[in-house]
Design a protein around this motif. Structure first.
Motif, short mmCIF file in Angstrom:
data_model
loop_
_atom_site.label_atom_id
_atom_site.label_comp_id
_atom_site.label_asym_id
_atom_site.label_seq_id
_atom_site.Cartn_x
_atom_site.Cartn_y
_atom_site.Cartn_z
N SER A 84 -48.81 78.37 17.84
CA SER A 84 -48.98 76.93 17.60
C SER A 84 -50.34 76.62 16.98
N MET A 127 -50.08 67.55 21.09
CA MET A 127 -49.10 66.82 21.89
C MET A 127 -49.25 65.31 21.73
N LYS A 135 -45.01 74.03 25.12
CA LYS A 135 -45.08 74.01 26.59
C LYS A 135 -45.72 75.31 27.11
N ALA A 136 -45.24 76.44 26.57
CA ALA A 136 -45.80 77.74 26.98
C ALA A 136 -47.27 77.84 26.58
N LYS A 174 -47.21 84.14 27.20
CA LYS A 174 -47.43 82.73 26.87
C LYS A 174 -48.62 82.54 25.93
N GLY A 181 -49.41 75.42 26.37
CA GLY A 181 -50.18 74.63 27.32
C GLY A 181 -50.42 75.37 28.63
N GLU A 182 -49.40 76.10 29.10
CA GLU A 182 -49.54 76.88 30.33
C GLU A 182 -50.58 77.99 30.15
N TRP A 225 -54.59 71.69 22.04
CA TRP A 225 -53.22 71.57 22.56
C TRP A 225 -52.87 70.11 22.84
N THR A 271 -40.96 72.56 20.90
CA THR A 271 -41.19 72.04 22.25
C THR A 271 -41.47 73.14 23.26
N GLU A 272 -40.63 74.19 23.25
CA GLU A 272 -40.79 75.27 24.22
C GLU A 272 -42.07 76.07 23.96
#
Length: 376
Positions: free
Chosen positions: A267, A309, A279-280, A260, A282-283, A305, A275-276
């Motif tokens: 990014s 968003m 999301k990763a 991740k 952010g995790e 991040w 999107t995916e």
């Protein structure tokens, strides 16, 4: 007598019909296994093969071949889990059984493939019970017992055990033994140990002198030998010198190795908006911050991040925290937000009002932290 013969014939026909039906179902399950394998879902492949064996009441060359091929792809040399170690043992048993039982019947290309897998992993099966015992104690943080069992397996020639000894000694800051057992693991063929040594040399840790060129060389050798986990580290390295190569490595790392943190770098540095991926990313940032909430860079990453968003007011808080923790870029960025650069969202979206004086204070702080920001 005639009645008995008819009854016997009936039951024989019934048994034949049942066996035929089971064989048909086994063929269907096997087709599911092949489909799962072609989709790289090796866990599902193995589940279907268990159903095939249950229906047949045994195994055969086709089933065992696909089972071995799937097992060899179910574990990670990087994750180093107890389940991985059990696979070493199972692979050793299955490859030996295949080569012994189907040597005369299996095609030569399949025999060769299984033989190569057996050679690749046979050393990892040496003293595998002691390797497993060592891992159990290692996971329980009982290092003394772990060292004892790993030492037996390492002495017998198990490269994974030697690598694990190196890892424990590194945590104990016994760097002489760290280097000794890491080098022994490499000599026994451990590509993950080669990666470990390369990454340590790259940043100058575990008693090694920092040497980025040599570190990258070792990590690339490990990667090219099949240690694909190195893709993320190498991708981050090439961000400053070869963007195309960096993107390829980070993309592979995220999509295939499920790293991740690589999604974050895609990014953040390569401006990949997906999107995916976001999301990763952010995790990954949340994991970093949980591990080190006082880190300026990780608070900055969280701010970035949130900014990507569109959560500007929350992003601003993390940028400000990052600045307070000594992150120069964040100080400069917060200063620009207060002054309001044309490309920025409105002050209201950040939850602040325009304040040139405060903006100059933040930019001055950035300059004091890093002279590169003095004229920005």
């Amino acid at each position: 007598m005639k009645v008995r013969t008819l009854i016997f014939a009936f039951f024989l026909l019934l048994q034949t019909s049942i066996l035929s039906a089971q064989n048909s179902l086994a063929k269907i399950e096997y087709s599911y296994a092949e489909e799962a394998y072609s989709n790289n879902d090796y866990k599902k492949t193995l589940e279907h093969l268990e159903d095939v064996k249950s229906l047949l009441g045994s195994t055969n060359a086709r089933v065992m071949y696909l089972e071995i091929m799937s097992l060899s792809k179910t574990f990670s040399l990087a994750k180093n889990t107890l389940d991985d170690y059990k696979v070493y043992k199972e692979l050793g048993d299955l490859t030996s059984a295949y080569l012994t039982n189907f040597e005369s019947d299996a095609p030569i290309d399949k025999l060769k493939t299984i033989y190569e897998i057996q050679k690749e992993y046979k050393d990892y099966a040496i003293e595998v019970d002691n390797l497993i015992k060592g891992k159990v104690y290692h996971d329980e943080k009982n290092d003394d017992n772990a060292l004892s069992y790993y030492s037996i397996a390492c002495e017998a020639g198990n490269p994974e055990a030697c690598k694990n000894l190196a890892n424990i000694y590194a945590l104990k800051e016994d760097f002489d033994n760290t280097k000794k057992f890491n080098d022994k693991a490499i000599a026994l063929g451990s590509i993950s140990a080669k990666y470990s040594k390369g990454s340590s040399i790259y940043i100058g840790s575990n008693g090694y002198t920092k040497d980025e060129v040599k570190g990258v060389q070792l990590m690339e050798e490990a990667y090219n030998s099949g240690f694909l986990w190195a893709s993320g580290t190498l991708g981050r390295h090439y961000l400053s010198s070869d963007i195309i190569k960096a993107k390829g490595l980070l993309d592979f790392s995220y999509k295939h190795m499920k790293q991740k943190e690589s999604a974050f770098y895609l990014s953040y540095y390569l401006k990949l908006v997906d999107t995916e991926v976001l999301k990763a990313a952010g995790e990954a940032v949340n994991n970093w911050l949980e591990a080190d909430p006082n880190s300026g860079i990780y608070n900055h990453y969280k701010g970035h991040w949130l900014f990507s968003m569109g959560q500007y007011s929350q992003a601003f808080k993390y940028y400000e925290t990052a600045c307070n923790k000594g992150h120069a870029f964040s100080c400069n960025f917060v200063g620009n937000i207060y002054i309001k650069k044309e490309s920025f969202p409105s002050h209201g979206q950040f939850g602040i009002t325009r304040d040139k004086k405060k903006g100059k204070e933040f930019k001055s702080k950035a300059c004091s932290l890093d002279s590169n920001f003095c004229n920005k």
